[in-house]
Motif scaffolding. Structure first.
Motif, mmCIF file in Angstrom:
data_model
loop_
_atom_site.group_PDB
_atom_site.id
_atom_site.type_symbol
_atom_site.label_atom_id
_atom_site.label_comp_id
_atom_site.label_asym_id
_atom_site.label_seq_id
_atom_site.Cartn_x
_atom_site.Cartn_y
_atom_site.Cartn_z
ATOM 1 N N SER A 1 -12.587 0.145 -6.147
ATOM 2 C CA SER A 1 -13.441 -0.108 -7.391
ATOM 3 C C SER A 1 -13.053 -1.258 -8.185
ATOM 4 O O SER A 1 -13.618 -1.577 -8.818
ATOM 5 C CB SER A 1 -13.517 1.285 -8.096
ATOM 6 N N GLU A 2 -11.670 -1.661 -7.577
ATOM 7 C CA GLU A 2 -11.127 -2.891 -8.510
ATOM 8 C C GLU A 2 -12.022 -4.291 -7.929
ATOM 9 O O GLU A 2 -11.505 -5.437 -8.516
ATOM 10 C CB GLU A 2 -9.622 -2.875 -8.331
ATOM 11 N N TYR B 1 0.879 -1.165 -0.096
ATOM 12 C CA TYR B 1 0.046 -0.058 -0.089
ATOM 13 C C TYR B 1 0.800 1.333 0.097
ATOM 14 O O TYR B 1 0.519 2.510 -0.128
ATOM 15 C CB TYR B 1 -0.976 0.010 1.229
ATOM 16 N N LEU B 2 2.135 1.260 0.067
ATOM 17 C CA LEU B 2 3.337 1.937 -0.144
ATOM 18 C C LEU B 2 4.152 1.612 -0.717
ATOM 19 O O LEU B 2 4.530 0.380 -0.798
ATOM 20 C CB LEU B 2 3.838 2.563 1.378
ATOM 21 N N ILE C 1 -12.430 -3.437 7.197
ATOM 22 C CA ILE C 1 -11.097 -3.367 7.279
ATOM 23 C C ILE C 1 -10.241 -3.390 8.625
ATOM 24 O O ILE C 1 -10.878 -2.984 9.745
ATOM 25 C CB ILE C 1 -10.756 -1.772 6.971
ATOM 26 N N ASP C 2 -9.434 -4.660 8.778
ATOM 27 C CA ASP C 2 -8.961 -5.015 10.201
ATOM 28 C C ASP C 2 -7.654 -4.520 10.290
ATOM 29 O O ASP C 2 -6.750 -4.595 9.505
ATOM 30 C CB ASP C 2 -9.164 -6.676 10.155
ATOM 31 N N LEU D 1 -5.463 3.240 4.460
ATOM 32 C CA LEU D 1 -7.070 3.748 4.165
ATOM 33 C C LEU D 1 -7.189 4.297 2.858
ATOM 34 O O LEU D 1 -7.847 3.907 1.828
ATOM 35 C CB LEU D 1 -7.389 4.286 5.148
ATOM 36 N N CYS D 2 -6.029 5.257 2.605
ATOM 37 C CA CYS D 2 -6.157 5.836 1.135
ATOM 38 C C CYS D 2 -5.794 4.810 -0.076
ATOM 39 O O CYS D 2 -6.422 5.072 -0.829
ATOM 40 C CB CYS D 2 -4.946 6.958 1.248
ATOM 41 N N TRP D 3 -4.898 4.083 0.288
ATOM 42 C CA TRP D 3 -4.747 2.794 -0.819
ATOM 43 C C TRP D 3 -6.322 2.267 -1.180
ATOM 44 O O TRP D 3 -6.621 2.164 -2.303
ATOM 45 C CB TRP D 3 -3.892 2.004 -0.413
ATOM 46 N N ILE D 4 -6.822 2.157 -0.097
ATOM 47 C CA ILE D 4 -8.245 1.316 -0.172
ATOM 48 C C ILE D 4 -9.246 1.995 -0.993
ATOM 49 O O ILE D 4 -10.006 1.545 -1.877
ATOM 50 C CB ILE D 4 -8.879 0.737 1.379
#
Length: 360
Positions: free
Chosen positions: A180-181, A83-84, A119-120, A172-175
């Motif tokens: 939408s994918e 995610y980073l 989200i866990d 969370l920003c990545w999610i």
């Protein structure tokens, strides 16, 4: 390290818990779900030893549970997504910057964008565990009819509380950018966490719903995900440095003894958000919460304190405090660590009922 892609079940080690051979074998297997010693050079000698002992004790305690971890057949796993940009397992990569996604087969086959999302954030005293520690819980949560994102964050001593919250907000920003994918609802989004992870989940809700909280925790960008609710399991919620007359030692004091003063640095502006009552006074938009603990949970009082604050401030929540008979035990985060128990199955069903009643 165990193969993180093909692991099906943790292999059994001949049971002889008092011997170094057994303990060393278990600790080696536990690198699948936790850091053990590769980052201890980042702490001073005293706290490095305490963190190492906490991790090895945790690994030996969790190993018998790990023998029972199994993924339900009706769930797909997509693991180790960065995610980073630096997320990964290499020498210059950060394991704490990875996440997993678990999807019910039914959601994938049907398609559409209707399956609710959880989200866990895993627990572990802010220093033990990675997302793999919660894989068993998350796959069973997915089998209840949720898409589940399971987040890593850097454990202490790799970073402090501010750094962990920054990791979570980056995830969370990545999610937000990639949701939408997946065949998942863009609106029915919930957050969950256990123990330290429940604390981080609650603070993430505060950050997402209050510009002042985001500023206090030095978060430059929030995801803007509109969380519909949360399910918090056996959490530690009061990190205030103030100790009441009735407290022999606060959670903050105990954690400082374990992790060192550096873990709680630069938090002066965040003090209003570090105990439940003050947090509720400063953040008006905490969504409905499902809370669970048990009578033999060693931090049961923390959940009851949060429930009291929610009640005093007229917030929407439901509390489930399992009373344990003298002939049994549940203990800390039982529903995460032992999903096969009847009580854990009730928790999973309760989370489903709670969330589906809220979902649009």
């Amino acid at each position: 390290m165990m193969n993180r892609y093909e692991r099906n079940r943790i292999p059994a080690v001949p049971f002889d818990p008092e011997t170094p051979e057994y303990q060393n074998a278990v600790i080696d297997l536990a690198t699948y779900w936790t850091q053990i010693d590769g980052d201890l050079h980042l702490a001073d000698a005293e706290h490095a030893e305490r963190i190492h002992r906490s991790r090895t004790d945790g690994a030996i305690f969790d190993y018998p549970r790990a023998l029972h971890w199994q993924d339900p057949e009706e769930v797909q796993a997509h693991t180790d997504i960065a995610y980073l940009p630096d997320g990964g397992y290499g020498e210059n990569q950060v394991r704490g910057h990875l996440l997993d996604v678990y999807l019910p087969n039914d959601a994938v086959v049907r398609g559409g964008k209707t399956t609710p999302v959880y989200i866990d954030i895993h627990g572990g005293g802010f220093c033990y565990g990675y997302k793999e520690l919660n894989r068993n819980f998350n796959t069973h949560l997915a089998a209840q009819g949720f898409g589940v994102f399971s987040l890593n964050y850097r454990p202490a001593p790799q970073t402090n509380l501010l750094g962990q919250l920054a990791d979570i907000e980056a995830a969370l920003c990545w999610i937000r950018d990639h949701l939408s994918e997946f065949p998942l609802s863009p609106t029915d989004i919930f957050i969950t966490g256990d123990s330290a992870g429940a604390c981080l989940a609650l603070l993430a809700l505060a950050i997402e719903n209050s510009e002042n909280a985001a500023r206090a925790f030095q978060i430059g960008e929030v995801s803007g995900l509109n969380f519909a609710g949360g399910a918090l399991v056996s959490g530690v919620y009061n990190l205030s440095p103030q100790v009441s007359d009735s407290d022999e030692s606060s959670a903050r004091e105990l954690l400082t003894q374990m992790l060192g003063d550096a873990f709680f640095t630069d938090l002066d502006d965040a003090l209003p958000y570090l105990n439940p009552d003050s947090l509720m006074r400063h953040v008006a938009d905490i969504p409905p919460l499902y809370l669970v603990t048990s009578s033999d949970d060693f931090i049961q009082a923390q959940t009851l304190q949060l429930a009291t604050a929610l009640a005093v401030h007229d917030r929407d929540f439901e509390l489930h405090d399992f009373t344990v008979p003298k002939t049994q035990t549940l203990g800390h985060v039982f529903s995460v660590g032992m999903t096969w128990l009847p009580e854990s199955q009730r928790v999973l069903q309760q989370i489903r009922d709670f969330s589906y009643n809220i979902a649009s």
